[in-house]
Design an enzyme around this catalytic site. Sequence first.
Site, short mmCIF file in Angstrom:
data_model
loop_
_atom_site.label_atom_id
_atom_site.label_comp_id
_atom_site.label_asym_id
_atom_site.label_seq_id
_atom_site.Cartn_x
_atom_site.Cartn_y
_atom_site.Cartn_z
N GLU A 112 0.85 -1.19 0.00
CA GLU A 112 0.00 0.00 0.00
C GLU A 112 0.88 1.24 0.00
O GLU A 112 2.11 1.15 0.12
CB GLU A 112 -0.95 -0.01 1.21
CG GLU A 112 -2.07 -1.03 1.03
CD GLU A 112 -3.08 -1.04 2.17
OE1 GLU A 112 -3.14 -0.07 2.93
OE2 GLU A 112 -3.79 -2.05 2.29
N HIS A 226 -9.02 9.81 2.61
CA HIS A 226 -8.62 8.72 1.72
C HIS A 226 -8.88 9.19 0.29
O HIS A 226 -9.96 9.71 0.00
CB HIS A 226 -9.44 7.46 2.03
CG HIS A 226 -8.83 6.22 1.47
ND1 HIS A 226 -8.77 5.97 0.12
CD2 HIS A 226 -8.23 5.16 2.07
CE1 HIS A 226 -8.17 4.81 -0.08
NE2 HIS A 226 -7.83 4.30 1.09
N ARG A 272 -0.96 9.33 1.61
CA ARG A 272 -2.36 9.64 1.30
C ARG A 272 -2.66 11.13 1.23
O ARG A 272 -3.49 11.56 0.42
CB ARG A 272 -3.26 9.04 2.38
CG ARG A 272 -3.62 7.67 2.04
CD ARG A 272 -4.64 7.10 2.96
NE ARG A 272 -4.53 5.67 2.76
CZ ARG A 272 -4.90 4.76 3.62
NH1 ARG A 272 -5.42 5.12 4.76
NH2 ARG A 272 -4.76 3.49 3.33
N HIS A 329 -11.36 9.84 6.32
CA HIS A 329 -11.09 8.42 6.55
C HIS A 329 -10.64 8.13 7.98
O HIS A 329 -11.10 7.18 8.59
CB HIS A 329 -10.03 7.98 5.54
CG HIS A 329 -9.70 6.52 5.56
ND1 HIS A 329 -10.65 5.55 5.36
CD2 HIS A 329 -8.51 5.87 5.74
CE1 HIS A 329 -10.08 4.36 5.41
NE2 HIS A 329 -8.78 4.52 5.67
N ARG A 364 -1.42 9.02 9.00
CA ARG A 364 -1.22 7.59 9.29
C ARG A 364 -0.74 6.82 8.06
O ARG A 364 -1.29 6.99 6.96
CB ARG A 364 -2.52 6.97 9.79
CG ARG A 364 -2.44 5.48 10.02
CD ARG A 364 -3.71 4.94 10.62
NE ARG A 364 -4.85 5.13 9.75
CZ ARG A 364 -5.18 4.32 8.75
NH1 ARG A 364 -4.45 3.25 8.48
NH2 ARG A 364 -6.23 4.58 8.01
C1 SIN Z 1 -7.43 0.98 2.42
O1 SIN Z 1 -7.72 -0.21 2.29
O2 SIN Z 1 -7.11 1.70 1.48
C2 SIN Z 1 -7.51 1.56 3.78
C3 SIN Z 1 -6.56 0.91 4.69
C4 SIN Z 1 -6.16 1.82 5.78
O3 SIN Z 1 -6.71 2.91 5.91
O4 SIN Z 1 -5.25 1.49 6.51
#
Ligand code: SIN
Length: 519
Positions: A112, A226, A272, A329, A364
């Site tokens: 991610e 997000h 993010r 988010h 975060r």
């Molecule tokens: C996501 O799946 O994009 C969110 C995961 C997260 O916020 O840690």
Amino acid sequence: MPKYDVVIVGSGIAALTAAYKLSSKNNVIIFTKSMHTSSNSFLAQGGIAACIGHQDTWLSHFTDTITAGCNHNHEEAVEQMVKSGPIYLSNLIKDGMQFDVDKSNNLLLGKEGAHSTRRILHAGGDSTGRKLVLHLLDKVKRNVQIIENEMAIDLLMYNKRCIGVETKNKNGTVKQYLGSDIILATGGCGGLYSFTSNDDSITGDGLAMAFRAGAELTDLEFIQFHPTLLNCNGKGSGLISEAVRGEGAILVNESGKRIMKNVHPLEDLAPRDVVARALFHEIENGRNVFLDISMIKNFKSHFPTITAICQINGIDIEKGLIPVIPGAHFLMGGVKTDGRGRTSLNGLYAVGEVACTGVHGANRLASNSLLEGIVYGNLVADDILSNNSPNDYMNEISFKTNNQKSQLIDLPTKRQIQQLMMDHVGIVRDKKSLRYAVDWLESYKKKYDGFSLTTTLTIEQLIMVNMITVGWLITTSALMRTESRGGHFRADFPNDDNLNWYKREIVRTNQTNDVLTGI
Ligand code: SIN
């Protein structure tokens, strides 16, 4: 009055982790204002970050967390989390939790944003939160009482100690429950914004309750947006996990131009806050934004939850483009805690998103929230197990319930508060828009300030009061921080200001003047 060893408010991963560990020796009760599955944990798609890959190290996870957090993190807390995370996860696996594995039974690790390597454990593809919540619910079902549809409306205080909660159910019945220790695990405040990935029930109630009781809250200006909620006719509707970009998807505008190219070295997997701002500007300039998923093979089996969200909303994923829009988010700040989840009030712990442990800094790192919930759920339980909290006062206590009907009739609607926060305290802020929001919120806040009225309000009114309280705290904190860092971006102060703000926190309480601290 019913008496328990531990009273927990909230039913997500952090709450259930603590409840499970405590329940072998303690009488534990959980309250949730809605259903026990109505939590952000249940909706979590991405997974759990942990440095368990062969090439991975705790230092790499630590560094990624601090870099994403813009150096605002508490370093000892981050070290504790990334080092102990793999141990707690291996305990979960021994206890029967099934994460996704390959044919040779090796854990499959996803990638991610802002992670320098693959380190995200997932379950059921993109149903990690749901699988984990169901696993823990199964563990606690015999020993822990879970009360649904009963909202904690206030914390009970006695001799400067938190000793219980006052609740109200849908029929308006008010009850009090005493506990030797109280754990707040109510999640964050995504529901204050009109576009959010959060469960509908997440309206900052725990934050408002803690503030009313006199606890310290901190870092409230840092809100993570997000980048990719599903864009359904201009409204955010359901999350499209960052794991999709981890598998190669790219963000494009309606002309097919790549949005993140040349914006950040990590391009679509940049932190993010960077991606959300790039999308915000694109949309401000009138261009629609899409996630191009055409290169991902087996999308449906890899991302069954997202496939279902798209189907329900009439999006044909076979076309390879998912329309997206950013939305609120995660709250990085919250009720201030130490390394064991203890708040500034004796007897009160906070865990999960409602808490500010300092691990997330100003932004975060993806998939660190379930990790934090598991690590601190365990740490809070360990602290309670190792303490002998006093409970001799319980027999001599009685609280009067104020059964008057509410005098507060003039409150805004939930939608009005959400629109205000989205438009004025959103991804890009400035003094003028924040000032407007403060004035608007204060015009309502002054109507209930100074009154002790929670029992006299309906649940719907109380939720509005909580949203106004938390919205006001976020907005006034955002006005104070005259710099940009992570989830707090000021167009009038677009850079970080390390001279004045490096590692400084804005700490809020209802008793003293606001305090600015160095971490
Ligand atoms: C996501 O799946 O994009 C969110 C995961 C997260 O916020 O840690």
